[in-house]
Structures are given as structure tokens and as C-alpha cells.
Design a protein around this motif. Structure first.
Motif, PDB file in Angstrom:
ATOM      1  N   GLU A 116      29.885  97.020 -18.335  1.00 25.52           N
ATOM      2  CA  GLU A 116      30.452  97.091 -19.677  1.00 25.52           C
ATOM      3  C   GLU A 116      29.868  96.001 -20.580  1.00 25.52           C
ATOM      4  O   GLU A 116      29.522  96.248 -21.739  1.00 25.52           O
ATOM      5  CB  GLU A 116      31.976  96.960 -19.604  1.00 25.52           C
ATOM      6  CG  GLU A 116      32.689  97.123 -20.940  1.00 25.52           C
ATOM      7  CD  GLU A 116      32.531  98.511 -21.528  1.00 25.52           C
ATOM      8  OE1 GLU A 116      32.652  98.643 -22.763  1.00 25.52           O
ATOM      9  OE2 GLU A 116      32.280  99.472 -20.759  1.00 25.52           O
ATOM     10  N   LEU A 117      29.742  94.788 -20.005  1.00 24.97           N
ATOM     11  CA  LEU A 117      29.204  93.677 -20.787  1.00 24.97           C
ATOM     12  C   LEU A 117      27.733  93.889 -21.135  1.00 24.97           C
ATOM     13  O   LEU A 117      27.248  93.390 -22.151  1.00 24.97           O
ATOM     14  CB  LEU A 117      29.361  92.362 -20.014  1.00 24.97           C
ATOM     15  CG  LEU A 117      30.779  91.799 -19.927  1.00 24.97           C
ATOM     16  CD1 LEU A 117      30.803  90.577 -19.027  1.00 24.97           C
ATOM     17  CD2 LEU A 117      31.296  91.438 -21.311  1.00 24.97           C
ATOM     18  N   LYS A 175      26.369  96.891 -21.572  1.00 26.29           N
ATOM     19  CA  LYS A 175      26.169  98.166 -22.260  1.00 26.29           C
ATOM     20  C   LYS A 175      25.686  97.896 -23.687  1.00 26.29           C
ATOM     21  O   LYS A 175      26.183  96.997 -24.371  1.00 26.29           O
ATOM     22  CB  LYS A 175      27.475  98.945 -22.270  1.00 26.29           C
ATOM     23  CG  LYS A 175      27.350 100.352 -22.853  1.00 26.29           C
ATOM     24  CD  LYS A 175      28.702 101.046 -22.846  1.00 26.29           C
ATOM     25  CE  LYS A 175      29.167 101.311 -21.427  1.00 26.29           C
ATOM     26  NZ  LYS A 175      30.450 102.054 -21.402  1.00 26.29           N
ATOM     27  N   ASP A 176      24.726  98.677 -24.115  1.00 24.90           N
ATOM     28  CA  ASP A 176      24.219  98.530 -25.484  1.00 24.90           C
ATOM     29  C   ASP A 176      25.220  99.132 -26.472  1.00 24.90           C
ATOM     30  O   ASP A 176      25.643 100.285 -26.328  1.00 24.90           O
ATOM     31  CB  ASP A 176      22.871  99.230 -25.634  1.00 24.90           C
ATOM     32  CG  ASP A 176      21.750  98.441 -24.980  1.00 24.90           C
ATOM     33  OD1 ASP A 176      21.931  97.238 -24.779  1.00 24.90           O
ATOM     34  OD2 ASP A 176      20.708  99.041 -24.649  1.00 24.90           O
ATOM     35  N   VAL A 177      25.609  98.339 -27.448  1.00 25.97           N
ATOM     36  CA  VAL A 177      26.522  98.799 -28.503  1.00 25.97           C
ATOM     37  C   VAL A 177      25.877  98.512 -29.852  1.00 25.97           C
ATOM     38  O   VAL A 177      25.018  97.637 -29.978  1.00 25.97           O
ATOM     39  CB  VAL A 177      27.894  98.098 -28.403  1.00 25.97           C
ATOM     40  CG1 VAL A 177      28.610  98.503 -27.142  1.00 25.97           C
ATOM     41  CG2 VAL A 177      27.731  96.587 -28.450  1.00 25.97           C
ATOM     42  N   GLU A 218      26.793  97.661 -33.836  1.00 27.22           N
ATOM     43  CA  GLU A 218      27.807  97.211 -34.792  1.00 27.22           C
ATOM     44  C   GLU A 218      27.228  97.338 -36.199  1.00 27.22           C
ATOM     45  O   GLU A 218      26.070  96.993 -36.452  1.00 27.22           O
ATOM     46  CB  GLU A 218      28.193  95.763 -34.504  1.00 27.22           C
ATOM     47  CG  GLU A 218      29.353  95.257 -35.331  1.00 27.22           C
ATOM     48  CD  GLU A 218      30.688  95.786 -34.832  1.00 27.22           C
ATOM     49  OE1 GLU A 218      31.680  95.655 -35.571  1.00 27.22           O
ATOM     50  OE2 GLU A 218      30.741  96.323 -33.707  1.00 27.22           O
ATOM     51  N   ASP A 234      21.115  87.977 -21.494  1.00 25.92           N
ATOM     52  CA  ASP A 234      21.791  88.799 -22.479  1.00 25.92           C
ATOM     53  C   ASP A 234      20.879  89.837 -23.116  1.00 25.92           C
ATOM     54  O   ASP A 234      21.318  90.620 -23.956  1.00 25.92           O
ATOM     55  CB  ASP A 234      22.394  87.915 -23.582  1.00 25.92           C
ATOM     56  CG  ASP A 234      23.554  87.087 -23.067  1.00 25.92           C
ATOM     57  OD1 ASP A 234      24.261  87.575 -22.172  1.00 25.92           O
ATOM     58  OD2 ASP A 234      23.747  85.956 -23.539  1.00 25.92           O
ATOM     59  N   LYS A 289      22.154  96.168 -32.887  1.00 25.57           N
ATOM     60  CA  LYS A 289      22.206  96.780 -31.560  1.00 25.57           C
ATOM     61  C   LYS A 289      21.968  95.704 -30.509  1.00 25.57           C
ATOM     62  O   LYS A 289      20.944  95.039 -30.517  1.00 25.57           O
ATOM     63  CB  LYS A 289      21.157  97.879 -31.425  1.00 25.57           C
ATOM     64  CG  LYS A 289      21.235  98.637 -30.107  1.00 25.57           C
ATOM     65  CD  LYS A 289      20.211  99.769 -30.058  1.00 25.57           C
ATOM     66  CE  LYS A 289      20.319 100.546 -28.748  1.00 25.57           C
ATOM     67  NZ  LYS A 289      19.328 101.639 -28.674  1.00 25.57           N
ATOM     68  N   ARG A 323      23.555  94.080 -26.297  1.00 25.93           N
ATOM     69  CA  ARG A 323      24.490  94.206 -25.182  1.00 25.93           C
ATOM     70  C   ARG A 323      25.836  93.637 -25.603  1.00 25.93           C
ATOM     71  O   ARG A 323      25.901  92.684 -26.371  1.00 25.93           O
ATOM     72  CB  ARG A 323      23.963  93.457 -23.952  1.00 25.93           C
ATOM     73  CG  ARG A 323      22.736  94.100 -23.327  1.00 25.93           C
ATOM     74  CD  ARG A 323      22.283  93.330 -22.108  1.00 25.93           C
ATOM     75  NE  ARG A 323      21.101  93.933 -21.524  1.00 25.93           N
ATOM     76  CZ  ARG A 323      20.421  93.420 -20.493  1.00 25.93           C
ATOM     77  NH1 ARG A 323      20.838  92.297 -19.937  1.00 25.93           N
ATOM     78  NH2 ARG A 323      19.356  94.029 -20.022  1.00 25.93           N
ATOM     79  N   ARG A 324      26.881  94.224 -25.049  1.00 29.06           N
ATOM     80  CA  ARG A 324      28.217  93.797 -25.453  1.00 29.06           C
ATOM     81  C   ARG A 324      28.433  92.307 -25.192  1.00 29.06           C
ATOM     82  O   ARG A 324      29.103  91.615 -25.963  1.00 29.06           O
ATOM     83  CB  ARG A 324      29.274  94.615 -24.712  1.00 29.06           C
ATOM     84  CG  ARG A 324      30.682  94.420 -25.236  1.00 29.06           C
ATOM     85  CD  ARG A 324      31.664  95.296 -24.498  1.00 29.06           C
ATOM     86  NE  ARG A 324      31.375  96.703 -24.663  1.00 29.06           N
ATOM     87  CZ  ARG A 324      31.723  97.435 -25.720  1.00 29.06           C
ATOM     88  NH1 ARG A 324      32.385  96.846 -26.710  1.00 29.06           N
ATOM     89  NH2 ARG A 324      31.433  98.706 -25.790  1.00 29.06           N
ATOM     90  N   SER A 325      27.833  91.809 -24.107  1.00 34.48           N
ATOM     91  CA  SER A 325      28.017  90.396 -23.766  1.00 34.48           C
ATOM     92  C   SER A 325      27.379  89.478 -24.800  1.00 34.48           C
ATOM     93  O   SER A 325      27.777  88.323 -24.930  1.00 34.48           O
ATOM     94  CB  SER A 325      27.406  90.111 -22.383  1.00 34.48           C
ATOM     95  OG  SER A 325      26.016  90.412 -22.377  1.00 34.48           O
ATOM     96  N   LEU A 334      27.005  90.439 -28.120  1.00 32.17           N
ATOM     97  CA  LEU A 334      27.294  90.910 -29.474  1.00 32.17           C
ATOM     98  C   LEU A 334      27.939  89.839 -30.347  1.00 32.17           C
ATOM     99  O   LEU A 334      27.592  89.697 -31.518  1.00 32.17           O
ATOM    100  CB  LEU A 334      28.191  92.151 -29.399  1.00 32.17           C
ATOM    101  CG  LEU A 334      28.410  92.873 -30.728  1.00 32.17           C
ATOM    102  CD1 LEU A 334      27.079  93.361 -31.291  1.00 32.17           C
ATOM    103  CD2 LEU A 334      29.367  94.050 -30.538  1.00 32.17           C
TER     104      LEU A 334
END
Length: 617
Positions: free
Chosen positions: A365-366, A368-370, A372, A407, A429, A431-433, A435
Motif C-alpha cells: 500500500e505504501l 502503490k503509485d497514487v 494527487e 521511496d 504521481k 508512491r504513497r509512502s 506522497l
């Protein structure tokens, strides 16, 4: 001690040693004494060898330099000389004959000297040989003494090691099945070492014939014999276990198998990755305990599918993530690739597996590409994309420099789906860790850009005139110096970005344009403004157009808008006021059924009659 080369004396010395040991029971001091004597004997041996080598070299040199063998002995040569002297002295000889005799006598004298020299040389060789023989005999005695002392010293050292006297040392031989000898020896000699340490017995195992030789005191031998029989009387059992348990025990990253063997040192344990059978060998009660411990471990296995990216995340660079998971949760973790699909399997104790799977989910999850969305103003969008996106590229590089290598990287793009310059967005864009850190850095960079923007406010009515037809005016202003970015919105807000000098020049240009296009709004009756405006333009358009830059009707505010200099607008404003005072307009509603009555009759209709009588339009 005085070193003796007599073996009989050496035996007396050894006997004396053992007699002292029987009385004093001090094997440590005896060991020290015997080692000292052995050291002295070895020194004697080396000294003798040195002397023997030296004498051998000297003999070789004597043999090489030996004089030639003469034709006779000294006595024979003396007899010949006497005969010649007698002949010379008793006979009357011619001078030539006497000279010949004297020559022969001289030659015989030289031969006699050579003979004497050779005899001395041979005597020297004989003496050297005798000395060499004596040294060799002495060396033989020393070697014999060393050989005699070696087993004595070994026995005393063994007694000292086993903490008993030499008189107590005994040796016995046990015979066991050949296949049991490896259990007596143990893994890397563990068992035999433990037997020797616990019982103070020297143990020698012959795996070829199954003989086990024990040396020690009688009590120690009895104890060691019991220990060995416990091993040789061991049982074997093949235990079927779950595949998950085998995977846990044979995992390369865990010490589970080593720890289990250490917990059951008296049991031989064998397990293979390709089998679900565990072989246990040992005493019946020990095997039972080990078997119960195996099934009490409560090992389970869980798996989940992964994408290739997720698999690389779980493994981590150089295996750092998977190794950390193994160390943190004491589980076996394996990532397999089967036909481009990946699976992670976790094997271990139930609670540990659950915790490890939760950590894997959290890790994925950490990582995962997100994406914002960061709202930005139109001018900021233009700045980011200017010069081939030079600014956005620099921000992206600076943001990535603030992140840890684990990261990953951050990518920045402007949302191209948003067309409006007033409503733009920057897409972050990462990784969640990473962001949170990335967004902080992006907001900081955006704020720096916003602080560098110069803002002006103009009347929104003249904004289109400032932009110019097809954007001609604003394009011209953008060419100042190295280029100035300009954004104008519907509210009349003007935003500028560029070098300080270039922005100042554009501000001056805009100020000049606004001075020439001042706006004056004239309020009118909203109900009649459209009629008044049309009448005004119809009658006064030439005068207005020649004086002002523009005169329009603002359909939103229902005001007449004048554009021009203040002086121009003042003149026209007075003219409009006069026109409106003389041209009052009012709308009168009528019912639809009265329309024919009002308009029927052409020029003589009711409306025209009223207009003519009252002098109104």
C-alpha cells in the motif's frame, strides 16, 4: 637432568617418573618435566645432525683432495735409496753415471715425501670416519630415547587431560553396528566431543569396523560406556509432517532447523525440501519428545498473487525488504515467478504469518503509485510549461532529491484535460509512502512561484481591448525582454511573471493603455435603458465615435459604458445627460387584445395621433 645416551638409563628415568607419579599424583608437573626432557633430547638430536652433516662435508672434501698413490711404501723407497747410496760410495763411477744415481735418489726422496703426505691424509680420513661413526651411534641412542619417551609423555598428557593418574589409565574396546557409528560421532563430531567432555574419556571411533576405543579411569570408562550404549541402542522413526512445516524448517533465511536440532541435541534429525518426511533417530523417549515438538509448532502457509511491480517491492533492492520481513516476523518468505505471474508464500507460526502478511499489505500500500491533484492558477500553469517545461522539470528534480532512494521517483505533469486557464491542476504521481514529502516540496515550490507573480487590477470591460484582436496586443507585450507571461481573467485581474525589468516595462504599457481607455459607467432606468441607448447611438453616433474610444451598453449591469480619457468622457457624459433630459423614455404596457385598436389605420392610427399631438416618439 643430565641427558644420557644409554637406553637402559632412560628406562630407569621413566620408571622413576612413574614411581613419583604414583606417590604424588601430580601429572601436570610430570608433564612439564617430560616435555622439558623431550625438548632437550630434540636439541641434542639437532646438534648431532648438524655435526654429522658438517663431518660428511669435510670427508667429501678430503676425498676430493686425496694425493696420488705412490709406487711403493716408505720402507721400500728407503731401501732403494740405501742401495743407490751404497753403489755410489763403493764403486768408482764415471761422472755421468754418478749424476744419474744422484738424480734417481732425488726422485726417490720426492716420492717418499708424497707417500708420507698420503699416509697423513688417510689417517685424517680415518679419524673423521671414526668421529662420524661415533656421532651416528650417539644419534641412534638419542632417537631411541626419544621413541622411548614419546609414548610415556603421551600417556602422562592423556592422564593429565582426563584428570587421573597414569596408573588408573585403562583402555577398552566396544563394538557397535557400523551404521550406528555416525550417531556416536554426531554432527561435526558433536556427540563424541560431548562424551569426552562429560566423562573425561578419550574416544576413538573406527567407522570401518564399528570399533570404539575408550581410554580413561575405570569409573570414567563405565560412564562413557553407558553414554555410548544409549546412542547405539537408539531407534529410528520417519514422521510425516505438513509441507508447510518442511518449508519452514528448510528455509534458507531462517535458523529454524538449527534451533530445533539444538533443542534436541540427543536426536539425529534429517529433513529434505523435496519430501514431507522427517527422520528422527535417538533414544525412544527423546524421539517421542522431538516428534511432539514438531507437531506442536503450529506452522501454516499463506499465499497471495502479485504483479511484477509488487513482487519487486516485496523483495526490495538487493533483498532488503524481504530480509527485513523475515527478521521481523521469523517466517519463511518465497517469491515465485510462474509464467509471468508472481506469488508470495509466507510460512511460519500462525501469529507470525498473520503479522507478516499484514506487513506485506502495508508495504504494498505504501509503495502503490497514487496521483494527487494540486490546483494551480492559469499563470502558474503557463510558468510550469514555459520553455519546454523547464520549471516543472526542475521542481521534479528538486523533489526527488529530497526523497529516500527506497521511496522511488516522483513525476509531475500538468493536467491536460483542463482547458480553462482559470482552472488548472498539477498532477503529482508518487508512491504513497513518499506522497506527503513530495506534496510538501511541491507546495513550497508553487508558493515560490506565486510570490514571484505581479498582480494588477483593471476594469474588466477594457480587458478585451487590452488583449487586442486575436490577442495581438498581449502577444506584443509578451515579447518584452526575455519574455513575460501574462494572464488576464474576466474580472480584470492581470498576472505577470518574468524578470523584474521586463515585468516593470509591461506594467507601464498596461498602465498607459488603461489611461487611454478609462471607463465611465452611466446609470439609467433599467426599464428603458435599451431604448435610450439605441436612440442615443442613432442620433449622436458621429459625435460619440469622434470623441471616445468606445460607447457600449453593458447587458449585465444595464449601464452605458464610456471608454476614453477622463476629459473625453467628461464631455460625452455631459452630452448624454442633456440628451437624456430631453429624451425621456417610458414604456407603457397594454393588453394584447388592444393591439389592433392601437395600431389599426396606418398613419392615422391611434398611436401616431397621440405622438403627433404630444410631440413625442
Amino acid at each position: 637432568f643430565i641427558i644420557s645416551h644409554n637406553i637402559q638409563q632412560e628406562k630407569l628415568f621413566v620408571a622413576c617418573i612413574f614411581e613419583n607419579m604414583a606417590v604424588e599424583q601430580d601429572t601436570a608437573s610430570v608433564c612439564k618435566m617430560l616435555r622439558q626432557r623431550q625438548k632437550e633430547m630434540f636439541a641434542q638430536k639437532e646438534e648431532h645432525l648438524k655435526q654429522i652433516n658438517q663431518l660428511s662435508e669435510e670427508l667429501q672434501k678430503l676425498f676430493a683432495k686425496a694425493p696420488k698413490k705412490p709406487r711403493g711404501t716408505v720402507k721400500e723407497i728407503d731401501d732403494e735409496i740405501d742401495a743407490l747410496e751404497y753403489k755410489r760410495s763403493t764403486n768408482s763411477l764415471a761422472l755421468a753415471e754418478e749424476k744419474e744415481i744422484l738424480r734417481q735418489m732425488d726422485a726417490l726422496s720426492r716420492a717418499k715425501s708424497q707417500c708420507v703426505e698420503r699416509e697423513k691424509h688417510e689417517q685424517t680420513i680415518h679419524e673423521k670416519k671414526a668421529e662420524l661413526s661415533s656421532l651416528r651411534d650417539s644419534l641412534s641412542l638419542i632417537l631411541a630415547s626419544i621413541d622411548e619417551l614419546a609414548p610415556v609423555l603421551a600417556k602422562v598428557e592423556l592422564a593429565d587431560k582426563l584428570k587421573c593418574s597414569t596408573t588408573e589409565l585403562k583402555t577398552i574396546t566396544l563394538v557397535c553396528p557400523k551404521e550406528k557409528t555416525r550417531h556416536v560421532i554426531g554432527r561435526n563430531g558433536t556427540n563424541v566431543k560431548q562424551i569426552m567432555e562429560r566423562t573425561s574419556v578419550a574416544v576413538d571411533v573406527n567407522s570401518d569396523n564399528g570399533e570404539i576405543t575408550l581410554t580413561g579411569s575405570q569409573s570414567a570408562l563405565d560412564l562413557a560406556t553407558r553414554e555410548i550404549r544409549r546412542i547405539t541402542e537408539a531407534v529410528e522413526e520417519d514422521v510425516q509432517v505438513p509441507a508447510a512445516l518442511v518449508g519452514y524448517l528448510t528455509s534458507r533465511r531462517l535458523n529454524a532447523f538449527s534451533e530445533f536440532r539444538d533443542e534436541h541435541p540427543t536426536v539425529f534429525i534429517d529433513v529434505s525440501r523435496n519430501s514431507t518426511t522427517v527422520r528422527l533417530e535417538g533414544l525412544a523417549e527423546d524421539v517421542t519428545q522431538a516428534k511432539e515438538a514438531l507437531f506442536a509448532m503450529s506452522i501454516k502457509q499463506e499465499s497471495r498473487a502479485l504483479t511484477s511491480i509488487e513482487a519487486s517491492v516485496v523483495v526490495g533492492k538487493k533483498g532488503v525488504n524481504i530480509n527485513k520481513l523475515v527478521d521481523d516476523h521469523t517466517v519463511a518468505i518465497d517469491v515465485e515467478n510462474n509464467d509471468d505471474s508472481y506469488t508470495v508464500s509466507v510460512i511460519g507460526k500462525s501469529d507470525n504469518v498473520d503479522a507478516a502478511m499484514a506487513s506485506i499489505d502495508e508495504l504494498l500500500e505504501l509503495n502503490k503509485d497514487v496521483t494527487e491533484t494540486v490546483p494551480i492558477e492559469g499563470i502558474v500553469r503557463s510558468i510550469l510549461l514555459n520553455n519546454g517545461g523547464e520549471v516543472i522539470k526542475k521542481i521534479q528534480k528538486d523533489v526527488n532529491a529530497k526523497l529516500d532512494e527506497k521511496d522511488g521517483s516522483v513525476f509531475l505533469t500538468v493536467d491536460k484535460t483542463v482547458r480553462s486557464s482559470d482552472d488548472s491542476a498539477l498532477l503529482v504521481k508518487a508512491r504513497r509512502s513518499a506522497l506527503v514529502v513530495a506534496l510538501e516540496a511541491v507546495f513550497e515550490a508553487i508558493k515560490e512561484i506565486q510570490d514571484s507573480i505581479v498582480t494588477m487590477q483593471i476594469d474588466p470591460y477594457i480587458a478585451p481591448r487590452l488583449i487586442g484582436k486575436g490577442g495581438a496586443n498581449i502577444k506584443k507585450m509578451r515579447t518584452h525582454g526575455d519574455g513575460v507571461l501574462i494572464e488576464i481573467d474576466q474580472s480584470g485581474k492581470v498576472e505577470l511573471h518574468g524578470s523584474k525589468e521586463d515585468v516593470a516595462s509591461v506594467v507601464q504599457t498596461i498602465q498607459t493603455a488603461t489611461d487611454e481607455n478609462q471607463v465611465k459607467r452611466i446609470d439609467c432606468d433599467p426599464t428603458s435603458i435599451r431604448l435610450v441607448y439605441r436612440a442615443l447611438i442613432r442620433e449622436k453616433h458621429q459625435e460619440i465615435n469622434s470623441t471616445l474610444s468606445g460607447c457600449d451598453l453593458d447587458e449585465e449591469t444595464l449601464q452605458i459604458v464610456l471608454r476614453g480619457t477622463l476629459e473625453q468622457m467628461k464631455t460625452i457624459e455631459q452630452m448624454i445627460a442633456e440628451f437624456m433630459s430631453k429624451n425621456y423614455i417610458q414604456e407603457v404596457e397594454y393588453a394584447p387584445e388592444n393591439e389592433n385598436a392601437l395600431l389599426t389605420g396606418g398613419k392615422s392610427c391611434f398611436v401616431n395621433k397621440i405622438a403627433e399631438e404630444l410631440n413625442i416618439d
